[in-house]
Enzyme design. Structure first.
Site, PDB file in Angstrom:
ATOM      1  CE  LYS A 119     -31.676 -32.682 -21.011  1.00 15.71           C
ATOM      2  NZ  LYS A 119     -32.910 -32.183 -20.367  1.00 15.71           N
ATOM      3  CG  ASN A 142     -28.497 -29.956 -23.977  1.00 17.33           C
ATOM      4  OD1 ASN A 142     -28.580 -29.106 -24.855  1.00 17.33           O
ATOM      5  ND2 ASN A 142     -29.357 -30.023 -22.969  1.00 17.33           N
ATOM      6  CG  HIS A 187     -38.550 -28.572 -25.176  1.00 14.87           C
ATOM      7  ND1 HIS A 187     -37.931 -27.343 -25.081  1.00 14.87           N
ATOM      8  CD2 HIS A 187     -37.761 -29.438 -24.473  1.00 14.87           C
ATOM      9  CE1 HIS A 187     -36.818 -27.464 -24.382  1.00 14.87           C
ATOM     10  NE2 HIS A 187     -36.696 -28.703 -24.000  1.00 14.87           N
TER      11      HIS A 187
END
Length: 439
Positions: A119, A142, A187
């Protein structure tokens, strides 16, 4: 909350770069609102930069402040499942993140990108190609600059990288086009299972006009979506795909060739998928990507992502510190041309991940596995030529005398960096320094 009249007291939970951006935004655009900060760290980063008059409770929680808040803005690093935050939610107080504040403020077009891997590259390249098409573009989220710090009336287009953590607290972000690149285990220390992680990322499509999804990864498709769905693929038919003609491979858009793959300087097939995504995002936003093709031809990618930092005596040193999960390391390995031995540095904070998918790929390579950091031991069983070290520096000092022409030393750790480094950038910089020292 579009109307701030009912908001008198805001508590910002978590300082750092994002928390500071929230405080500065509130002071600039809502100066009459009382703002307080809570950070459970004893000496949180950014404390010295807090504007005068902003109180900060450090080293724990201040439930009295939370109870008195009309709005709580949390840092993406703080889970909604945190008991203190759950108590706020159950009391009926809105809990949002910085992206939600951004969404409710701006009135310019926004493009956003999420996914387990790639990304940052897609976000950066989308911004550069849009700028080449003549737009004034602000890139962040981010990656790089926090979204609230990007706000500027002169901007024509915002391009945001969004993590699952940011999307969890975002409900009103309107997007010209949104991309969900891929999904892989990451995560797992924060989510109950991979579907919880996926559902967080799917929130990117809530108010998007177009959804850009990966034909090769069905998990990226929205389950319910009223806008236009556009696909990309590097292995099958799609709106944006690859096609061979007379032994040459081309990036295709809606059946038409755009550019030959051998004209790109980017390394690895995963980056072909990234470029196809950029084409789709720009097209769906009404931007002519062909005006950015010269920028694309010279684009070498981001720092810390398959970045060659030294190439001396025929030995390449590759900084892929941004590979903080297994899928990202797999992508880096799939793009390698190897003429000697690969010395692969792995380890750090594993975030509860399963590293076994690396084993079959490693078995096909002439590789020496150099395992370091807190969870380095978990990699030892993946390959017979694995050796454990305390630190990355220890590993490099050991292997440097063995290096021969054609060898590659690659940092692609499949782990977060927080056991031994401030962040993945600091880890990558340390690797680059060691490469310059030993090359």
């Amino acid at each position: 909350m579009n109307d701030w009249q009912d908001v008198n007291n805001v508590v910002v939970v978590g300082l750092g770069i994002t928390g500071l951006s929230v405080v500065k935004y509130l002071r600039r655009y809502h100066p009459d609102i009382a703002v307080k900060v809570i950070d459970t760290r004893d000496n949180p980063p950014g404390l010295s930069e807090l504007p005068a008059g902003i109180a900060c409770y450090q080293g724990g929680w201040c439930n009295q402040w939370l109870a008195a808040a009309d709005l709580v803005v949390i840092n993406p690093g703080i889970a909604l499942a945190t008991p203190e935050i759950q108590h706020v939610i159950q009391a009926g107080t809105p809990v949002v993140g910085d992206i939600e504040l951004f969404a409710r403020h701006i009135d310019k077009p926004v493009i956003a990108i999420t996914g387990s891997n790639g990304k940052s590259t897609v976000t950066d390249l989308t911004g550069k190609m849009a700028a080449a098409a003549g737009l004034r573009v602000a890139v962040g989220g981010n990656i790089g600059v926090p979204a609230l710090d990007l706000i500027d009336e002169s901007v024509d287009l915002y391009v945001l990288e969004l993590s699952s953590f940011q999307l969890e607290t975002t409900s009103h972000l309107k997007l010209k086009a949104a991309a969900f690149l891929n999904l892989s285990e990451d995560h797992m220390d924060r989510y109950r299972d991979i579907d919880g992680y996926r559902q967080a990322k799917l929130r990117i499509f809530m108010h998007a006009e177009a959804a850009i999804v990966n034909r090769d990864d069905p998990a990226t498709f929205p389950e319910m979506f009223s806008g236009e769905v556009v696909t990309f693929s590097i292995s099958q038919a799609a709106d944006f795909a690859l096609q061979s003609n007379n032994g040459r491979e081309y990036l295709m858009a809606n059946g038409h060739p755009v550019i030959a793959c051998d004209q790109l300087r980017l390394v690895g097939r995963h980056n072909l998928a990234n470029v196809l995504t950029v084409f789709a995002l720009l097209q769906q936003s009404g931007i002519c990507y062909e005006k950015g093709l010269e920028v694309l031809k010279s684009y070498t990618g981001l720092t810390h992502r398959c970045q060659v930092v030294e190439d001396n005596r025929g030995i390449q040193w590759v900084n892929d510190s941004k590979a903080t999960n297994v899928a990202s390391t797999l992508a880096a390995l799939s793009g390698l041309t190897l003429n000697g031995t690969l010395y692969l540095l792995v380890g750090g904070v594993g975030k509860g991940a399963d590293f076994s998918p690396l084993a079959p790929v490693l078995s096909s390579l002439n590789v020496r596995l150099c395992c370091f950091g807190r969870d380095g031991q978990q990699f030892m069983q993946l390959h017979p030529a694995a050796k454990q070290y305390e630190t990355m520096a220890d590993a490099i000092a050991d292997i440097a005398p063995q290096l021969l022409q054609g060898d590659i030393v690659m940092l692609s750790p499949a782990c977060a960096s927080f056991d031994q480094f401030k962040n993945f950038m600091a880890r990558g910089d340390a690797f680059a320094d060691l490469a310059h020292q030993y090359a």
